[in-house]
Write a protein that holds these residues in place. Sequence first.
Motif, short mmCIF file in Angstrom:
data_model
loop_
_atom_site.label_atom_id
_atom_site.label_comp_id
_atom_site.label_asym_id
_atom_site.label_seq_id
_atom_site.Cartn_x
_atom_site.Cartn_y
_atom_site.Cartn_z
N HIS A 34 0.86 -1.19 0.00
CA HIS A 34 0.00 0.00 0.00
C HIS A 34 0.89 1.23 0.00
O HIS A 34 1.84 1.32 0.78
N GLU A 35 0.56 2.18 -0.89
CA GLU A 35 1.37 3.39 -1.02
C GLU A 35 0.47 4.61 -1.11
O GLU A 35 -0.58 4.57 -1.76
N GLU A 36 0.90 5.68 -0.46
CA GLU A 36 0.17 6.95 -0.46
C GLU A 36 0.97 7.98 -1.26
O GLU A 36 2.20 8.04 -1.17
N PHE A 37 0.26 8.81 -2.03
CA PHE A 37 0.90 9.82 -2.87
C PHE A 37 0.23 11.17 -2.62
O PHE A 37 -0.98 11.26 -2.50
N TRP A 53 -3.77 10.72 -3.50
CA TRP A 53 -4.37 9.43 -3.87
C TRP A 53 -3.56 8.30 -3.26
O TRP A 53 -2.47 8.51 -2.73
N SER A 54 -4.11 7.09 -3.34
CA SER A 54 -3.37 5.93 -2.83
C SER A 54 -3.47 4.78 -3.81
O SER A 54 -4.35 4.72 -4.67
N LYS A 55 -2.53 3.86 -3.66
CA LYS A 55 -2.47 2.66 -4.49
C LYS A 55 -2.36 1.45 -3.57
O LYS A 55 -1.49 1.41 -2.68
N SER A 56 -3.24 0.47 -3.75
CA SER A 56 -3.18 -0.76 -2.96
C SER A 56 -3.17 -1.94 -3.91
O SER A 56 -4.04 -2.06 -4.77
#
Length: 294
Positions: A34-37, A53-56
């Motif tokens: 999981h990464e937050e931007f 935004w985030s990426k999971s």
Amino acid sequence: MESRRALHFVFKVGNRTSTACFFRDILGMKFLRHEEFKEGCKASCNGPYDGKWSKSMVGYGPEDSHFVIELTYNYGIGSYKLGTDFLGITINSPDVIENIKNHNYPSTEIGGVHIVTSPDGYQFHIVNQVCEGDPIQKVTLACSNMGKSVDYWTNLCGMKKYSFEEKKAVLGYADNQCKLELCDISKAVDHATAFGRIAFSCPREQLPSIQEGLKAAGQTILTPLVSLDTPGKATVEVVIPADPDGHEICFVGDEAFRELSQVDPEADLLLDKAIAADKSEEWFAKKGKTKASA
């Protein structure tokens, strides 16, 4: 081309809480990272949005050996309009069928296939069949002209034909990988605002030739070869073209991607922390509003 492999499909989601429950409890997948931007992606991985935004990443096993799902979440957007482009992901798993029954989750059975829909409206087709290796079998996308699409994916993208009919074709890079299924809907494909993206890896040295080959054939390049940074992780290079029906495709350099995509044992914790810290629903509620619908 066996040096290429299917990686993931990207969905935009509006509610991470219900989405996480669906992928964990119903599909039985695990969150892998999981990464937050703080700002939008240079290759529009989160769609045409510039905000936070985030990426999971979620799936049945590590990304270097399994096809997985990428869930992108834009903090200010609560829902997306579905088009006719995405037709489903097929999963072979008796366990998922048991999960559907145990959670009394709504499903439709057609020809022995159980169809379930995620909270954002994306369909998954569950087959009651044990599978060695990755349970995810294929991604099904709509096309408007089968001949033109198959020509693009085989001659320009290097895929092999596994089956070919007038209205349906199954393509892929290797026997043991997730396949791409095309279904001819005999009309223009509508991507609406929920449009996704399918990703493949290739040796980094192939990226320039992929780009030049598609350009020479008069095809669309949405994002020319570019480097993408992930905070604290590897930088990857990608080329983002679109097929004749506008389906977005990400070709990513395999070497750096393997480093980037290592399973993070903290993935579940990071996602749950981000969900708990996300006060956007409360903010909108206090203002008497709902999150925007894209």
